[in-house]
Every structure is written in C-alpha cells, then in structure tokens.
Write a protein that holds these residues in place. Structure first.
Motif, PDB file in Angstrom:
ATOM      1  N   ASN A  33       0.801  -1.217  -0.174  1.00 46.00           N
ATOM      2  CA  ASN A  33      -0.109  -0.253   0.047  1.00 46.00           C
ATOM      3  C   ASN A  33       0.719   1.081  -0.359  1.00 46.00           C
ATOM      4  O   ASN A  33       0.323   2.269  -0.201  1.00 46.00           O
ATOM      5  N   GLU A  34       2.210   1.114  -0.223  1.00 49.47           N
ATOM      6  CA  GLU A  34       2.840   2.360   0.232  1.00 49.47           C
ATOM      7  C   GLU A  34       2.605   2.692  -1.450  1.00 49.47           C
ATOM      8  O   GLU A  34       2.545   2.647  -2.452  1.00 49.47           O
ATOM      9  N   ASN A  35       2.793   4.370  -1.512  1.00 45.39           N
ATOM     10  CA  ASN A  35       3.221   4.897  -2.785  1.00 45.39           C
ATOM     11  C   ASN A  35       3.939   4.783  -3.508  1.00 45.39           C
ATOM     12  O   ASN A  35       4.903   4.539  -3.381  1.00 45.39           O
ATOM     13  N   LYS A  36       3.563   4.712  -4.568  1.00 46.57           N
ATOM     14  CA  LYS A  36       3.791   4.199  -5.499  1.00 46.57           C
ATOM     15  C   LYS A  36       5.240   5.141  -6.399  1.00 46.57           C
ATOM     16  O   LYS A  36       5.929   4.339  -7.291  1.00 46.57           O
ATOM     17  N   TYR A  37       4.772   6.602  -6.422  1.00 47.01           N
ATOM     18  CA  TYR A  37       5.554   7.599  -6.595  1.00 47.01           C
ATOM     19  C   TYR A  37       6.832   7.580  -6.357  1.00 47.01           C
ATOM     20  O   TYR A  37       6.484   8.848  -5.812  1.00 47.01           O
ATOM     21  N   ILE A  38       7.545   6.801  -5.534  1.00 45.15           N
ATOM     22  CA  ILE A  38       8.557   7.137  -4.720  1.00 45.15           C
ATOM     23  C   ILE A  38       9.976   6.561  -5.276  1.00 45.15           C
ATOM     24  O   ILE A  38       9.914   5.739  -6.432  1.00 45.15           O
ATOM     25  N   THR A  39      11.250   7.374  -5.395  1.00 50.79           N
ATOM     26  CA  THR A  39      12.337   6.155  -5.614  1.00 50.79           C
ATOM     27  C   THR A  39      11.993   4.891  -5.211  1.00 50.79           C
ATOM     28  O   THR A  39      12.353   4.782  -3.578  1.00 50.79           O
ATOM     29  N   PRO A  40      11.933   4.138  -6.325  1.00 50.48           N
ATOM     30  CA  PRO A  40      12.145   1.995  -5.331  1.00 50.48           C
ATOM     31  C   PRO A  40      13.125   1.816  -5.190  1.00 50.48           C
ATOM     32  O   PRO A  40      14.358   2.454  -5.768  1.00 50.48           O
ATOM     33  N   SER A  41      13.414   1.353  -4.276  1.00 49.70           N
ATOM     34  CA  SER A  41      14.786   0.303  -3.709  1.00 49.70           C
ATOM     35  C   SER A  41      15.202  -1.011  -5.212  1.00 49.70           C
ATOM     36  O   SER A  41      13.842  -2.056  -5.233  1.00 49.70           O
ATOM     37  N   SER A  42      16.046  -1.355  -5.387  1.00 45.01           N
ATOM     38  CA  SER A  42      16.552  -1.864  -6.531  1.00 45.01           C
ATOM     39  C   SER A  42      15.490  -2.479  -7.267  1.00 45.01           C
ATOM     40  O   SER A  42      15.182  -3.286  -8.067  1.00 45.01           O
ATOM     41  N   LEU A  43      14.556  -1.014  -7.681  1.00 44.41           N
ATOM     42  CA  LEU A  43      13.438  -0.971  -9.574  1.00 44.41           C
ATOM     43  C   LEU A  43      12.871  -1.781  -8.327  1.00 44.41           C
ATOM     44  O   LEU A  43      11.780  -2.751  -9.117  1.00 44.41           O
ATOM     45  N   GLY A  44      12.060  -2.180  -7.332  1.00 42.63           N
ATOM     46  CA  GLY A  44      11.068  -2.489  -6.959  1.00 42.63           C
ATOM     47  C   GLY A  44      11.216  -4.166  -6.335  1.00 42.63           C
ATOM     48  O   GLY A  44      10.068  -5.183  -6.587  1.00 42.63           O
ATOM     49  N   ILE A  45      12.380  -4.735  -7.179  1.00 42.77           N
ATOM     50  CA  ILE A  45      12.434  -6.534  -6.956  1.00 42.77           C
ATOM     51  C   ILE A  45      12.077  -7.157  -6.300  1.00 42.77           C
ATOM     52  O   ILE A  45      12.546  -6.522  -5.272  1.00 42.77           O
ATOM     53  N   ARG A  46      11.156  -7.762  -5.932  1.00 35.26           N
ATOM     54  CA  ARG A  46      11.000  -8.527  -4.878  1.00 35.26           C
ATOM     55  C   ARG A  46      11.501  -9.334  -4.570  1.00 35.26           C
ATOM     56  O   ARG A  46      11.424 -10.854  -5.373  1.00 35.26           O
ATOM     57  N   LYS A  47      11.535 -10.404  -3.568  1.00 34.37           N
ATOM     58  CA  LYS A  47      11.689 -12.147  -3.320  1.00 34.37           C
ATOM     59  C   LYS A  47      10.828 -12.554  -3.394  1.00 34.37           C
ATOM     60  O   LYS A  47       9.442 -12.340  -2.555  1.00 34.37           O
ATOM     61  N   SER A  48      10.211 -13.625  -3.798  1.00 32.19           N
ATOM     62  CA  SER A  48       9.003 -14.748  -4.053  1.00 32.19           C
ATOM     63  C   SER A  48       9.474 -15.801  -3.939  1.00 32.19           C
ATOM     64  O   SER A  48      10.539 -15.739  -3.517  1.00 32.19           O
ATOM     65  N   HIS A  49       7.735 -17.299  -3.688  1.00 31.90           N
ATOM     66  CA  HIS A  49       8.482 -18.174  -3.155  1.00 31.90           C
ATOM     67  C   HIS A  49       9.219 -19.148  -4.792  1.00 31.90           C
ATOM     68  O   HIS A  49      10.023 -20.255  -4.684  1.00 31.90           O
TER      69      HIS A  49
END
Length: 449
Positions: A33-49
């Motif tokens: 739910n965070e504000n999308k229009y901010i500087t993304p950390s690591s391009l917004g990449i996330r760990k998934s299963h």
C-alpha cells in the motif's frame, strides 16, 4: 565484469540464480500500500517463493553492489520511448509538471553497471526530454537575476568602490590616470545558476545529435521537436556565459521561491555528471550506465494525458481532488467536464486479454463516481445518477481510431462528441457492471525494419 539478472516488468526472472547469490541479495520488503511514486528500492524487485519478481519499474540497479545487477525491460515489446518522452515534453503547466516530474530517477552515488541491453538506450533521451521541458517552463517566467561581484578597470568613472591596491598596480604605476579599478555588485542574469543551465543546454544539444539514429519516424519527430524547442530557448541565454567550473557546479543550489529552478538544476547536474562534464565523452559509445529507473505506470499516464489534452483541451480535468486529507485524499486521474465522464489510466497490459484482478479498479472508480467533491466538477451532472467510468489500458495492437485518424472537419463540439462516443461505445462496455467501459490506448511501438 558484473553479472546480470534479467527481468521483464511485473514478472519473475528467467535467469538462473545461484543459491549463495540469492541468499546474499538483500531486498527490503515493501508494503503493497505504499506510495508507488517514490524512488524504488532495487527497482521494486522482491523475493518470491519462486525466486525474484520485478514490479512495473524498468531500468538497471545493483542487487549486490559491484557484483550482481538487475536489468528490467518493458513487458510490451519495442516500446517507442521517443514518443513517450515527446509526450512528457508537451506538459507545460505547474500542476502537471509537479505530478509527472518523478517518473524516472538516476542514482549517481552508486558505481556504473555494464550492460548492452536495449533499455539503457532510453536513458539519454529521457534526461534530455525532461530537461528541455523544464527550461521551456522556466523561460516563460523569465530567467532569475541576482547580484554577482564584478571587478573592472573603468574609464573615467567610478562604480561601487575603488580597489586601491589593484588600482595602484594596474593604473597609477603604469601612468594610466584615466582609469580607475573598481569592484561592484552587478544585478544580472549571468549568475551561477543560469550558467549551469546554459552549459547543460549545450551538452543536451550535442548529446541529442549523437544519440538519435533517425531511422524511425518517431525518432525524427522527437529530434526535430527537441531541436525546435532548444532553438527557441537559446536566445534567452544570450547574456549568460556557459563558463562554470566543476567545483562551482557542485555548489549551485536552488531557491525555494523558484521551484522550477530546483528541478532544472537537479537535472542539469545529472546531465553534466553523465558525461563527466566533458564534451568529448558525448561521442563515446558507452556500455556502462548509472543505476536508473523509469516508472512505467506514470509514463503511461503522461502519454494518456497528452493524448486526451490534445483532443479535449480545457474540457479535460486532471487529478481532480475529492474527499479526504493527506495520503487518504482521493483524486480522479481525468474527467471530461462537459460530458460527465470519469477516466482512469491503468498500466495493466493484461486487460487486453483478461479482466482478472479488475475488482480493485472497479471499486476505485466507483468511489470517484460517488465522491461529491469530484462530481461538483462535472457540468450538468445529476449527482443521483450513475456517472460513466472508463478505464484506459495499454495494448499492443493498433491505436484506436480517434487518436490516429483525423475526424471530419466540423465544429469542435461535434468532434469532441464523436471522440467521446468512442469511449462509451457498446464494444467497450464491461457488461458485468453498469456504466463501466474499457478503452485500449496502445503504447507507441517501433516499426520493424
């Protein structure tokens, strides 16, 4: 050389990732739910299963600094970034510029990343388009003036105060009694801020000549649009020198009263930093790039906005505020005031083939269509009736007729009526909900050779 993990936006990586490397990658969890229009950390990449998953940002960034980098490319093939950046260049008013100014970012504090992937080619024209658009706004208000200290050996007059030691050395000892060496404060446009902007303007023009291949119509259009704008800006800097040293560039700051200057100075420094402040660097073919990101949903919004503004003009309302305060305040992307229509740009290419996950977007627009503050901006709107809502999404097939083809020459009202009917035609109706429509506005694509 660093290793590269490749992604398509909003997808999991197909690259094989070593277990040890995977464990060393430190990606902070991000709130959905965070504000999308901010500087993304690591391009917004996330760990998934299943490994690592990218968001809707494209670009290049480090996952393990100096060792492992991520490159995220667009999901839609052959996106024509020149056309998208031209759309960004067309934005002129303060509200729109402020909203769209954060659709990309560059991190010069990190080491460069070496990669030959095509997404890197979009960085230079992106910076140029943004910078020129800011200068275009800035000169409409006039260049800022300020006091700078000047010293001059004047002829038969005194200005400011006499510099006795220099006057003795330059005039009295050399028998030039008609001269007086003075120091004074001059109120001028030739101040460090404007010198920085002019130097970056020269860099932008030279870089533009080097980065455009002109083998696509959109590239030629982008080039000529930028060149035309640069030529219109240059006369405003005639009384400004481009001589400014690197140490002076680092010291140049902005004034809170001049918000456009603040953004222009940041981008000017970025442009100069990209080429290490050296004109010779512009002509070098460089496979290295600083980490950068492009927010594709916001870039798509810019494109949608430019197309709607072009067709509907002042009838179009942008970011129309509704109920609430702060982060809880609602705002409709677009409205057509005279037509009583609410529109929202959603960068979700899947909507071309599937409406999965649509309920969240339906609820969002339903809220706008019942928000009294938003409804007050619609002309002749009966607030007890349902307001038609349109979701504009990207596709890969041909762009809709009203954006590509000229309508019959008639009065403006008939033209906007015809364009409006394109939105709410039966073919665009979402039958599961009343008065909901889907409209495909494709991202521009490069033509195959």
């Amino acid at each position: 050389m660093n290793s590269i993990i490749k992604f398509k936006e909003h997808s999991e990586s197909n690259s094989v990732i070593d277990d040890e490397v995977f464990e060393r990658i430190n990606i902070q969890a991000q709130d959905e739910n965070e504000n999308k229009y901010i500087t993304p950390s690591s391009l917004g990449i996330r760990k998934s299963h299943n490994g690592l998953r990218a968001d809707y940002y494209i670009g290049v960034d480090w996952l393990i600094e100096n060792e492992v980098a991520a490159v995220v490319e667009p999901k839609i093939n052959n996106v024509d970034f020149m056309s998208l950046f031209s759309a960004a260049l067309s934005i002129s008013s303060d509200k729109e510029v402020e909203y769209f100014s954060h659709y990309y970012g560059i991190d010069f504090s990190k080491p460069e990343i070496e990669t030959t992937l095509s997404v890197v080619d979009s960085l230079t024209p992106l910076i140029i388009a943004h910078y020129i658009s800011l200068l275009k706004i800035l000169i409409k208000r006039g260049l800022k003036r300020g006091y700078i200290h000047q010293e001059e050996n004047l002829h038969s007059k005194i200005k400011g105060k006499i510099l006795f030691q220099k006057n003795l050395r330059h005039n009295q000892l050399t028998k030039r009694e008609d001269r007086i060496y003075c120091g004074f404060e001059d109120y001028t446009v030739d101040i460090p801020e404007n010198r920085l902007l002019k130097k970056a303007l020269i860099f932008a023009e030279k870089a533009l000549n080097n980065c455009i291949s002109l083998n696509q119509e959109s590239q030629r259009t982008f080039y000529h649009d930028i060149k035309k704008t640069i030529n219109s800006i240059k006369p405003h800097f005639e009384q400004v020198s481009s001589e400014i040293q690197i140490n002076e560039v680092q010291k140049v700051t902005s004034n809170k009263l001049f918000k456009t200057y603040k953004e222009a100075i940041i981008v000017a420094k970025a442009l100069l930093r990209k080429y290490d402040y050296t004109f010779s660097k512009i002509n070098e073919k460089n496979t290295k790039t600083y980490p950068f990101w492009i927010d594709m949903p916001r870039l798509y919004e810019i494109y949608v906005y430019s197309k709607l503004k072009e067709k509907f003009g002042e009838e179009l309302g942008f970011q129309v505020e509704g109920f609430g305060r702060g982060e809880y305040k609602t705002a409709a992307d677009f409205i057509l005031r005279n037509k009583g229509l609410i529109l929202d740009a959603k960068y979700k290419p899947r909507y071309e083939h599937s409406k999965s996950g649509i309920i969240t977007d339906i609820r969002e627009l339903s809220g706008y269509a019942r928000d009294m503050k938003i409804l007050q901006n619609l002309d002749n709107c009966n607030q007890n009736n349902e307001v038609p809502c349109v979701i504009i999404y990207p596709g890969q097939s041909a762009i809709e007729d009203f954006l590509e083809n000229e309508l019959p020459q008639s009065d403006i009202e008939n033209k906007t009526d015809a364009e409006y009917m394109n939105f709410i035609s039966d073919k665009n109706k979402f039958k599961a909900f009343r008065n909901f429509y889907f409209y495909k506005l494709s991202l521009p694509a490069l033509k195959s050779d």
